[in-house]
Motif scaffolding. Structure first.
Motif, PDB file in Angstrom:
ATOM      1  N   VAL A 198     -14.773 -10.718  30.945  1.00 38.97           N
ATOM      2  CA  VAL A 198     -14.276  -9.411  31.390  1.00 38.97           C
ATOM      3  C   VAL A 198     -15.109  -8.281  30.784  1.00 38.97           C
ATOM      4  O   VAL A 198     -15.499  -7.337  31.482  1.00 38.97           O
ATOM      5  N   TYR A 199     -15.388  -8.381  29.499  1.00 34.49           N
ATOM      6  CA  TYR A 199     -16.173  -7.338  28.830  1.00 34.49           C
ATOM      7  C   TYR A 199     -17.580  -7.263  29.428  1.00 34.49           C
ATOM      8  O   TYR A 199     -18.092  -6.174  29.706  1.00 34.49           O
ATOM      9  N   HIS A 200     -18.209  -8.416  29.621  1.00 30.40           N
ATOM     10  CA  HIS A 200     -19.588  -8.458  30.101  1.00 30.40           C
ATOM     11  C   HIS A 200     -19.699  -8.003  31.558  1.00 30.40           C
ATOM     12  O   HIS A 200     -20.612  -7.248  31.916  1.00 30.40           O
ATOM     13  N   LEU A 201     -18.778  -8.457  32.396  1.00 28.18           N
ATOM     14  CA  LEU A 201     -18.864  -8.169  33.824  1.00 28.18           C
ATOM     15  C   LEU A 201     -18.264  -6.822  34.198  1.00 28.18           C
ATOM     16  O   LEU A 201     -18.702  -6.202  35.168  1.00 28.18           O
ATOM     17  N   GLY A 202     -17.264  -6.380  33.437  1.00 28.34           N
ATOM     18  CA  GLY A 202     -16.560  -5.176  33.839  1.00 28.34           C
ATOM     19  C   GLY A 202     -16.802  -3.950  33.001  1.00 28.34           C
ATOM     20  O   GLY A 202     -16.437  -2.843  33.404  1.00 28.34           O
ATOM     21  N   HIS A 203     -17.427  -4.122  31.822  1.00 27.94           N
ATOM     22  CA  HIS A 203     -17.593  -2.947  30.951  1.00 27.94           C
ATOM     23  C   HIS A 203     -19.040  -2.759  30.506  1.00 27.94           C
ATOM     24  O   HIS A 203     -19.658  -1.743  30.832  1.00 27.94           O
ATOM     25  N   ARG A 204     -19.565  -3.691  29.772  1.00 26.86           N
ATOM     26  CA  ARG A 204     -20.916  -3.541  29.244  1.00 26.86           C
ATOM     27  C   ARG A 204     -21.547  -4.914  29.047  1.00 26.86           C
ATOM     28  O   ARG A 204     -20.913  -5.830  28.528  1.00 26.86           O
ATOM     29  N   ARG A 205     -22.793  -5.049  29.441  1.00 28.71           N
ATOM     30  CA  ARG A 205     -23.485  -6.319  29.314  1.00 28.71           C
ATOM     31  C   ARG A 205     -23.670  -6.703  27.848  1.00 28.71           C
ATOM     32  O   ARG A 205     -23.998  -5.871  27.015  1.00 28.71           O
ATOM     33  N   ARG A 256      -7.682   1.908  22.935  1.00 29.88           N
ATOM     34  CA  ARG A 256      -6.936   1.032  23.844  1.00 29.88           C
ATOM     35  C   ARG A 256      -7.366  -0.420  23.686  1.00 29.88           C
ATOM     36  O   ARG A 256      -6.555  -1.332  23.785  1.00 29.88           O
ATOM     37  N   MET A 257      -8.651  -0.654  23.439  1.00 25.92           N
ATOM     38  CA  MET A 257      -9.110  -2.021  23.198  1.00 25.92           C
ATOM     39  C   MET A 257      -8.475  -2.588  21.932  1.00 25.92           C
ATOM     40  O   MET A 257      -7.992  -3.737  21.919  1.00 25.92           O
ATOM     41  N   ALA A 258      -8.475  -1.809  20.849  1.00 22.49           N
ATOM     42  CA  ALA A 258      -7.881  -2.274  19.601  1.00 22.49           C
ATOM     43  C   ALA A 258      -6.393  -2.556  19.776  1.00 22.49           C
ATOM     44  O   ALA A 258      -5.857  -3.537  19.230  1.00 22.49           O
ATOM     45  N   LEU A 259      -5.707  -1.721  20.558  1.00 26.04           N
ATOM     46  CA  LEU A 259      -4.279  -1.908  20.800  1.00 26.04           C
ATOM     47  C   LEU A 259      -4.027  -3.194  21.578  1.00 26.04           C
ATOM     48  O   LEU A 259      -3.120  -3.975  21.242  1.00 26.04           O
ATOM     49  N   ARG A 260      -4.834  -3.430  22.614  1.00 30.13           N
ATOM     50  CA  ARG A 260      -4.658  -4.646  23.415  1.00 30.13           C
ATOM     51  C   ARG A 260      -4.901  -5.894  22.561  1.00 30.13           C
ATOM     52  O   ARG A 260      -4.107  -6.837  22.571  1.00 30.13           O
ATOM     53  N   LEU A 261      -6.015  -5.897  21.838  1.00 25.11           N
ATOM     54  CA  LEU A 261      -6.357  -7.076  21.055  1.00 25.11           C
ATOM     55  C   LEU A 261      -5.395  -7.277  19.894  1.00 25.11           C
ATOM     56  O   LEU A 261      -5.018  -8.405  19.568  1.00 25.11           O
ATOM     57  N   GLY A 262      -4.972  -6.183  19.250  1.00 22.32           N
ATOM     58  CA  GLY A 262      -4.094  -6.295  18.093  1.00 22.32           C
ATOM     59  C   GLY A 262      -2.679  -6.711  18.442  1.00 22.32           C
ATOM     60  O   GLY A 262      -2.048  -7.495  17.715  1.00 22.32           O
ATOM     61  N   ALA A 263      -2.159  -6.232  19.583  1.00 26.92           N
ATOM     62  CA  ALA A 263      -0.763  -6.486  19.929  1.00 26.92           C
ATOM     63  C   ALA A 263      -0.581  -7.674  20.868  1.00 26.92           C
ATOM     64  O   ALA A 263       0.456  -8.348  20.813  1.00 26.92           O
ATOM     65  N   TRP A 264      -1.557  -7.952  21.724  1.00 30.79           N
ATOM     66  CA  TRP A 264      -1.371  -8.959  22.760  1.00 30.79           C
ATOM     67  C   TRP A 264      -2.168 -10.237  22.538  1.00 30.79           C
ATOM     68  O   TRP A 264      -1.747 -11.314  22.969  1.00 30.79           O
ATOM     69  N   ASP A 283      -9.762   5.995  38.865  1.00 36.53           N
ATOM     70  CA  ASP A 283     -10.420   6.419  37.634  1.00 36.53           C
ATOM     71  C   ASP A 283     -11.435   5.385  37.180  1.00 36.53           C
ATOM     72  O   ASP A 283     -12.479   5.723  36.628  1.00 36.53           O
ATOM     73  N   TYR A 284     -11.121   4.119  37.415  1.00 33.65           N
ATOM     74  CA  TYR A 284     -12.047   3.060  37.004  1.00 33.65           C
ATOM     75  C   TYR A 284     -13.378   3.210  37.727  1.00 33.65           C
ATOM     76  O   TYR A 284     -14.441   3.131  37.142  1.00 33.65           O
ATOM     77  N   ARG A 285     -13.315   3.483  39.051  1.00 33.59           N
ATOM     78  CA  ARG A 285     -14.554   3.630  39.799  1.00 33.59           C
ATOM     79  C   ARG A 285     -15.311   4.880  39.365  1.00 33.59           C
ATOM     80  O   ARG A 285     -16.534   4.886  39.315  1.00 33.59           O
ATOM     81  N   LEU A 286     -14.576   5.959  39.090  1.00 31.65           N
ATOM     82  CA  LEU A 286     -15.259   7.163  38.627  1.00 31.65           C
ATOM     83  C   LEU A 286     -15.971   6.914  37.311  1.00 31.65           C
ATOM     84  O   LEU A 286     -17.075   7.411  37.071  1.00 31.65           O
ATOM     85  N   SER A 287     -15.345   6.107  36.443  1.00 29.83           N
ATOM     86  CA  SER A 287     -15.948   5.838  35.139  1.00 29.83           C
ATOM     87  C   SER A 287     -17.171   4.954  35.260  1.00 29.83           C
ATOM     88  O   SER A 287     -18.084   5.035  34.456  1.00 29.83           O
ATOM     89  N   ARG A 288     -17.209   4.147  36.301  1.00 29.85           N
ATOM     90  CA  ARG A 288     -18.340   3.257  36.499  1.00 29.85           C
ATOM     91  C   ARG A 288     -19.422   3.896  37.355  1.00 29.85           C
ATOM     92  O   ARG A 288     -20.570   3.453  37.342  1.00 29.85           O
ATOM     93  N   GLY A 289     -19.048   4.924  38.152  1.00 30.51           N
ATOM     94  CA  GLY A 289     -20.024   5.524  39.052  1.00 30.51           C
ATOM     95  C   GLY A 289     -20.418   4.539  40.124  1.00 30.51           C
ATOM     96  O   GLY A 289     -19.667   3.662  40.506  1.00 30.51           O
ATOM     97  N   HIS A 334      -9.365  -0.198  33.402  1.00 33.02           N
ATOM     98  CA  HIS A 334      -9.035   0.972  34.218  1.00 33.02           C
ATOM     99  C   HIS A 334      -9.312   2.256  33.457  1.00 33.02           C
ATOM    100  O   HIS A 334      -9.852   3.224  34.022  1.00 33.02           O
ATOM    101  N   GLN A 335      -8.961   2.285  32.178  1.00 32.49           N
ATOM    102  CA  GLN A 335      -9.219   3.450  31.323  1.00 32.49           C
ATOM    103  C   GLN A 335      -9.753   2.965  29.977  1.00 32.49           C
ATOM    104  O   GLN A 335      -9.009   2.876  29.006  1.00 32.49           O
ATOM    105  N   PRO A 336     -11.029   2.625  29.913  1.00 33.76           N
ATOM    106  CA  PRO A 336     -11.572   2.032  28.682  1.00 33.76           C
ATOM    107  C   PRO A 336     -11.692   3.031  27.544  1.00 33.76           C
ATOM    108  O   PRO A 336     -12.077   4.187  27.746  1.00 33.76           O
TER     109      PRO A 336
END
Length: 460
Positions: free
Chosen positions: A237-244, A202-210, A448-454, A196-198
């Motif tokens: 998730v990374y490949h399909l939703g953020h970057r190939r 935030r990625m480091a926080l998610r991976l480090g804590a969860w 915001d997610y859609r705006l970030s993806r265009g 939603h807000q890449p």
């Protein structure tokens, strides 16, 4: 029309050969396995051309697992002179396996006749507050369930002592294992918040804590498929939703995950034992690993063909009813193991009969036909759902979580693998109903997610 007609003709041919042909010369023995490999490659090529299908899809991973278990490993068995490769049932089973693959793809294509794949115009917004609350609740329940189960076992030392008898233990702890399984949807919800807000922070926080607690809890009693499922889901998730992810990187990651899966499978059987696990290398890979039950699903299928209905009667659907909690019937894996590998089963080892084997164990060859069609249909419906909603975070999470379980259901047993999948999928879908809010089109609001993806759509 051409592709469905070709599938139906191939299906008819596979049915005829599987029903009529009963023996083969040594020179012919490899033919059905080569057909399986060629058919999987042709299916992937067709889907790639028509739909730009990539590696991160249930169909691709399912086809890869099928070709590995029902073609590559049997060819290795034949090259190394495995005793079962000289049995008459080996030849019949090889054609049944090809027929099952054709039925699987026929069901997959049928899904697109029944459901549209046109992209939906519906929009949604992500609610971070609800996401954090639900993810924290899920993880809390998972930790509490783990602590209770560990206490019931008698602590860490007792946990290690029963590790190798995990199959018998898991059968008595289903409710707590369902609670522990909530760690995966908790992690995926937090990853959805990152989509939603890449950002790198935030990625480091998610991976480090969860990620660490999710991996620790999911790996309870050596459940490496759960750990592998998390890894594949995160990559999806990374490949399909953020970057190939580049193809060469995907290949390296796939090889790394496969090797870790093999090593974990070998090492976990020696936890708490005085002997060290055998060293696996290229020269002894077949003798130390491939010859075992881990990927020998085709061998289990051959044994099923030989033993049903002689040593074991047709079950007429009983093993599939075991997916209902509390049903007084054994799973396919429990029944197969206790009948054909009684000594190993009593020691805590369960052998998977494969989906093909369990279908035959229940309904014979017609069971393989209709069962694989239904299995392919469900995967096709999942694919159609994703194509309609590929811009929604929830669809990406559900689709990515479903990637590995498809291969695991093919491996069997059906109840355990499907139960594991549904135990994570249902809480995830329910949570997404609260976290992802539909946005009326007339409001003109885009998240915001859609705006970030265009307006760009990710190609897989």
């Amino acid at each position: 029309m051409g592709i469905p007609l070709a599938v139906l003709l191939s299906l008819a041919l596979g049915w005829s050969i599987a029903r009529v042909d009963r023996s083969g010369t040594p020179g012919q023995a490899a033919l059905p396995f080569l057909l399986i490999i060629g058919t999987t490659a042709a299916i992937f090529w067709l889907e790639r051309v028509e739909w730009k299908l990539g590696f991160f899809s249930p169909l691709t991973i399912g086809l890869s697992a099928y070709a590995l278990m029902f073609a590559v490993v049997p060819l290795a068995d034949m090259a190394n002179g495995h005793p079962l490769s000289h049995h008459d049932a080996w030849w019949s089973a090889s054609w049944f396996a090809w027929f099952g693959l054709l039925a699987f793809y026929a069901g997959y294509r049928l899904a697109f006749v029944l459901r549209s794949t046109e992209a939906s115009e519906a929009r949604s917004d992500w609610l971070p507050g609800r996401e954090r609350i639900l993810a924290t609740t899920f993880l809390g329940v998972a930790i509490l369930s783990f602590v209770i189960l560990l206490h019931q076992l008698g602590g860490i030392s007792a946990y290690v002592s029963v590790f190798r008898r995990r199959t018998l233990l898991l059968q008595r702890s289903v409710p707590l294992l369902l609670g522990i399984g909530l760690a995966t949807p908790a992690l995926l919800l937090r990853v959805g918040g990152w989509l939603h807000q890449p950002s790198k922070y935030r990625m480091a926080l998610r991976l480090g804590a969860w990620l660490p607690p999710s991996l620790f809890l999911s790996g309870f009693l050596g459940a490496r498929f759960r750990i592998a499922g998390i890894a594949v889901a995160l990559l999806g998730v990374y490949h399909l939703g953020h970057r190939r992810i580049r193809l060469v990187v995907i290949g390296l990651l796939a090889l790394t995950l496969a090797w870790l899966f093999v090593i974990a499978g070998v090492e976990r059987n020696y936890v708490g034992a005085r002997r060290a696990a055998p060293t696996i290398n290229r020269s002894n890979f077949y003798e130390k690993y491939l010859v075992t039950h881990d990927l020998g699903e085709f061998r289990e299928f051959v044994i099923t063909l030989e033993g049903v209905p002689g040593e074991l009667n047709f079950q007429h659907g009983r093993t599939f009813l075991s997916i209902i909690p509390g049903a007084p019937v054994p799973t396919g894996g429990q029944l197969y193991s206790s009948v054909f590998f009684g000594a190993q089963y009593s020691a805590g080892t369960s052998v998977s009969p494969s989906l093909l084997g369990e279908l035959y164990m229940n309904f014979g060859l017609p069971g393989i036909a209709w069962g694989m069609v239904l299995f392919g249909l469900l995967i096709g419906l999942l694919e159609a759902y994703y194509r309609r909603n590929r811009d929604r975070i929830g669809a990406i999470l559900v689709y990515s979580f479903s990637l590995l379980p498809i291969a695991l259901v093919l491996r069997g047993d059906f109840t355990s693998m499907t139960g594991y999948y549904l135990a994570g999928l249902i809480p995830l879908v329910v949570a997404l109903r609260f976290v992802e809010r539909p946005v009326p089109q007339e409001d003109g609001h885009i998240s915001d997610y859609r705006l970030s993806r265009g307006s760009e759509r990710l190609l897989r």
